[in-house]
Write a protein that holds these residues in place. Structure first.
Motif, mmCIF file in Angstrom:
data_model
loop_
_atom_site.group_PDB
_atom_site.id
_atom_site.type_symbol
_atom_site.label_atom_id
_atom_site.label_comp_id
_atom_site.label_asym_id
_atom_site.label_seq_id
_atom_site.Cartn_x
_atom_site.Cartn_y
_atom_site.Cartn_z
ATOM 1 N N GLN A 21 -30.794 78.729 -22.714
ATOM 2 C CA GLN A 21 -31.524 79.948 -22.152
ATOM 3 C C GLN A 21 -31.052 79.523 -20.330
ATOM 4 O O GLN A 21 -30.822 80.560 -19.822
ATOM 5 C CB GLN A 21 -32.777 79.253 -21.552
ATOM 6 C CG GLN A 21 -33.703 80.154 -20.501
ATOM 7 C CD GLN A 21 -33.218 82.007 -21.090
ATOM 8 O OE1 GLN A 21 -33.386 82.294 -22.545
ATOM 9 N NE2 GLN A 21 -33.691 82.452 -20.268
ATOM 10 N N HIS A 22 -30.477 78.002 -19.586
ATOM 11 C CA HIS A 22 -29.538 78.406 -18.428
ATOM 12 C C HIS A 22 -28.633 78.290 -18.507
ATOM 13 O O HIS A 22 -27.793 77.569 -19.141
ATOM 14 C CB HIS A 22 -30.932 76.981 -18.345
ATOM 15 C CG HIS A 22 -32.275 77.044 -18.165
ATOM 16 N ND1 HIS A 22 -33.027 77.729 -17.131
ATOM 17 C CD2 HIS A 22 -32.930 76.816 -18.972
ATOM 18 C CE1 HIS A 22 -34.019 77.965 -17.263
ATOM 19 N NE2 HIS A 22 -34.366 77.232 -18.447
ATOM 20 N N ALA A 23 -28.183 79.059 -17.291
ATOM 21 C CA ALA A 23 -26.718 79.141 -17.272
ATOM 22 C C ALA A 23 -25.994 77.752 -17.006
ATOM 23 O O ALA A 23 -24.865 77.229 -17.489
ATOM 24 C CB ALA A 23 -26.152 79.857 -16.182
ATOM 25 N N GLU A 24 -27.040 77.052 -15.909
ATOM 26 C CA GLU A 24 -25.935 75.000 -15.532
ATOM 27 C C GLU A 24 -25.981 74.825 -17.078
ATOM 28 O O GLU A 24 -25.141 73.429 -16.752
ATOM 29 C CB GLU A 24 -27.256 74.697 -14.344
ATOM 30 C CG GLU A 24 -28.575 74.337 -14.840
ATOM 31 C CD GLU A 24 -29.692 75.572 -14.118
ATOM 32 O OE1 GLU A 24 -30.613 75.002 -15.321
ATOM 33 O OE2 GLU A 24 -29.177 76.570 -14.651
ATOM 34 N N LEU A 25 -26.944 74.601 -18.093
ATOM 35 C CA LEU A 25 -26.212 74.093 -19.019
ATOM 36 C C LEU A 25 -25.277 74.306 -19.711
ATOM 37 O O LEU A 25 -23.940 73.378 -20.118
ATOM 38 C CB LEU A 25 -28.052 74.057 -20.427
ATOM 39 C CG LEU A 25 -29.097 73.379 -19.592
ATOM 40 C CD1 LEU A 25 -30.228 73.982 -20.078
ATOM 41 C CD2 LEU A 25 -28.920 72.099 -19.649
ATOM 42 N N ALA A 26 -25.222 75.689 -20.441
ATOM 43 C CA ALA A 26 -23.612 76.272 -20.976
ATOM 44 C C ALA A 26 -22.534 76.030 -19.969
ATOM 45 O O ALA A 26 -21.364 75.795 -20.452
ATOM 46 C CB ALA A 26 -23.908 78.603 -20.467
ATOM 47 N N ARG A 27 -23.477 76.137 -18.472
ATOM 48 C CA ARG A 27 -21.385 75.686 -17.644
ATOM 49 C C ARG A 27 -21.221 74.191 -17.719
ATOM 50 O O ARG A 27 -19.999 73.698 -18.588
ATOM 51 C CB ARG A 27 -21.951 75.748 -16.385
ATOM 52 C CG ARG A 27 -20.940 75.983 -15.368
ATOM 53 C CD ARG A 27 -21.175 76.580 -13.826
ATOM 54 N NE ARG A 27 -22.580 76.259 -13.413
ATOM 55 C CZ ARG A 27 -23.119 77.022 -13.336
ATOM 56 N NH1 ARG A 27 -22.948 78.801 -13.954
ATOM 57 N NH2 ARG A 27 -24.449 77.048 -12.994
ATOM 58 N N GLY A 28 -22.338 72.891 -17.744
ATOM 59 C CA GLY A 28 -22.430 71.858 -18.362
ATOM 60 C C GLY A 28 -21.731 71.327 -19.621
ATOM 61 O O GLY A 28 -20.599 70.639 -19.431
ATOM 62 N N ALA A 29 -21.579 71.746 -20.267
ATOM 63 C CA ALA A 29 -21.063 71.961 -21.686
ATOM 64 C C ALA A 29 -19.858 72.368 -21.360
ATOM 65 O O ALA A 29 -18.895 71.285 -21.415
ATOM 66 C CB ALA A 29 -21.272 73.032 -22.634
ATOM 67 N N LEU A 30 -19.270 73.311 -20.672
ATOM 68 C CA LEU A 30 -17.920 73.407 -20.511
ATOM 69 C C LEU A 30 -17.036 72.710 -19.670
ATOM 70 O O LEU A 30 -16.152 71.709 -20.230
ATOM 71 C CB LEU A 30 -17.608 74.942 -20.075
ATOM 72 C CG LEU A 30 -17.825 75.523 -20.976
ATOM 73 C CD1 LEU A 30 -18.289 76.924 -20.220
ATOM 74 C CD2 LEU A 30 -17.408 75.720 -22.292
ATOM 75 N N VAL A 31 -17.882 71.763 -18.718
ATOM 76 C CA VAL A 31 -17.671 71.099 -17.603
ATOM 77 C C VAL A 31 -16.800 69.643 -18.095
ATOM 78 O O VAL A 31 -16.290 68.910 -17.945
ATOM 79 C CB VAL A 31 -18.414 70.661 -16.555
ATOM 80 C CG1 VAL A 31 -17.979 70.037 -15.268
ATOM 81 C CG2 VAL A 31 -17.802 72.795 -15.824
ATOM 82 N N ASP A 32 -18.366 69.564 -18.656
ATOM 83 C CA ASP A 32 -18.433 67.867 -19.397
ATOM 84 C C ASP A 32 -17.008 68.550 -20.643
ATOM 85 O O ASP A 32 -17.198 67.208 -21.482
ATOM 86 C CB ASP A 32 -19.882 67.549 -19.878
ATOM 87 C CG ASP A 32 -20.263 67.964 -18.715
ATOM 88 O OD1 ASP A 32 -20.098 67.256 -17.773
ATOM 89 O OD2 ASP A 32 -22.004 67.058 -18.651
ATOM 90 N N SER A 33 -16.397 69.174 -20.982
ATOM 91 C CA SER A 33 -15.417 69.296 -22.241
ATOM 92 C C SER A 33 -16.171 68.878 -23.246
ATOM 93 O O SER A 33 -15.804 68.583 -24.305
ATOM 94 C CB SER A 33 -14.455 68.370 -21.890
ATOM 95 O OG SER A 33 -13.658 68.130 -21.332
ATOM 96 N N TRP A 34 -18.074 69.412 -23.815
ATOM 97 C CA TRP A 34 -18.181 68.890 -24.470
ATOM 98 C C TRP A 34 -18.302 70.750 -25.847
ATOM 99 O O TRP A 34 -18.176 70.141 -27.089
ATOM 100 C CB TRP A 34 -19.875 69.125 -23.866
ATOM 101 C CG TRP A 34 -20.431 68.552 -25.508
ATOM 102 C CD1 TRP A 34 -21.030 67.533 -26.445
ATOM 103 C CD2 TRP A 34 -21.895 69.729 -26.063
ATOM 104 N NE1 TRP A 34 -22.078 67.834 -26.857
ATOM 105 C CE2 TRP A 34 -22.506 69.501 -26.986
ATOM 106 C CE3 TRP A 34 -21.907 71.038 -25.970
ATOM 107 C CZ2 TRP A 34 -23.002 69.195 -27.876
ATOM 108 C CZ3 TRP A 34 -22.861 71.267 -26.360
ATOM 109 C CH2 TRP A 34 -23.134 71.260 -27.280
ATOM 110 N N ALA A 35 -17.616 71.157 -24.809
ATOM 111 C CA ALA A 35 -17.851 72.421 -26.130
ATOM 112 C C ALA A 35 -16.449 73.258 -25.581
ATOM 113 O O ALA A 35 -16.248 72.892 -24.024
ATOM 114 C CB ALA A 35 -19.129 73.466 -25.769
#
Length: 122
Positions: free
Chosen positions: A98-112
């Motif tokens: 739902q939230h941009a910060e969670l989607a962004r975090g998945a990319l920044v943390d190289s999780w996704a």
């Protein structure tokens, strides 16, 4: 002031459950204690209206699709894939974000990784 995601907080309930929230305000009382005004999103079944109150003027939106989706890895050792909510390439087991910060975090943390078709940029 930074991006709205800069104000994300974790709200720890008395039973230990943790909710994502957004810090709206804070104040320090005369005794030196801090109090935080926080907004959290909850499913409707968790909220009870106050009898006699009129909620007809509350802004209401209908969400057609989730803003982002995380696709489970296709094979062991592969990373999950982040898609925009209406990406035609999103298949298999999908989890809404739902939230941009969670989607962004998945990319920044190289999780996704980013989908090659829709190239989401939360």
């Amino acid at each position: 002031m930074g991006d709205i995601g800069d104000r994300r907080v974790h709200v720890v309930l008395p039973d230990g459950h943790v909710l994502d929230g957004q810090l709206q305000a804070r104040r320090r009382d005369p005794d030196g204690r801090w109090w935080y005004g926080v907004t959290v999103e909850l499913p409707a079944k968790a909220v009870e209206p106050v009898p006699g109150k009129d909620y007809s003027q509350v802004p209401t939106t209908v969400q057609e699709h989730w803003p982002w989706l995380i696709q489970a890895p296709a094979a062991p050792g592969e990373a999950p894939v982040l898609h925009v909510g209406d990406c035609a390439a999103a298949t298999g087991r999908l989890e809404p974000v739902q939230h941009a910060e969670l989607a962004r975090g998945a990319l920044v943390d190289s999780w996704a990784t980013v989908c090659d078709v829709c190239r989401p940029a939360p």
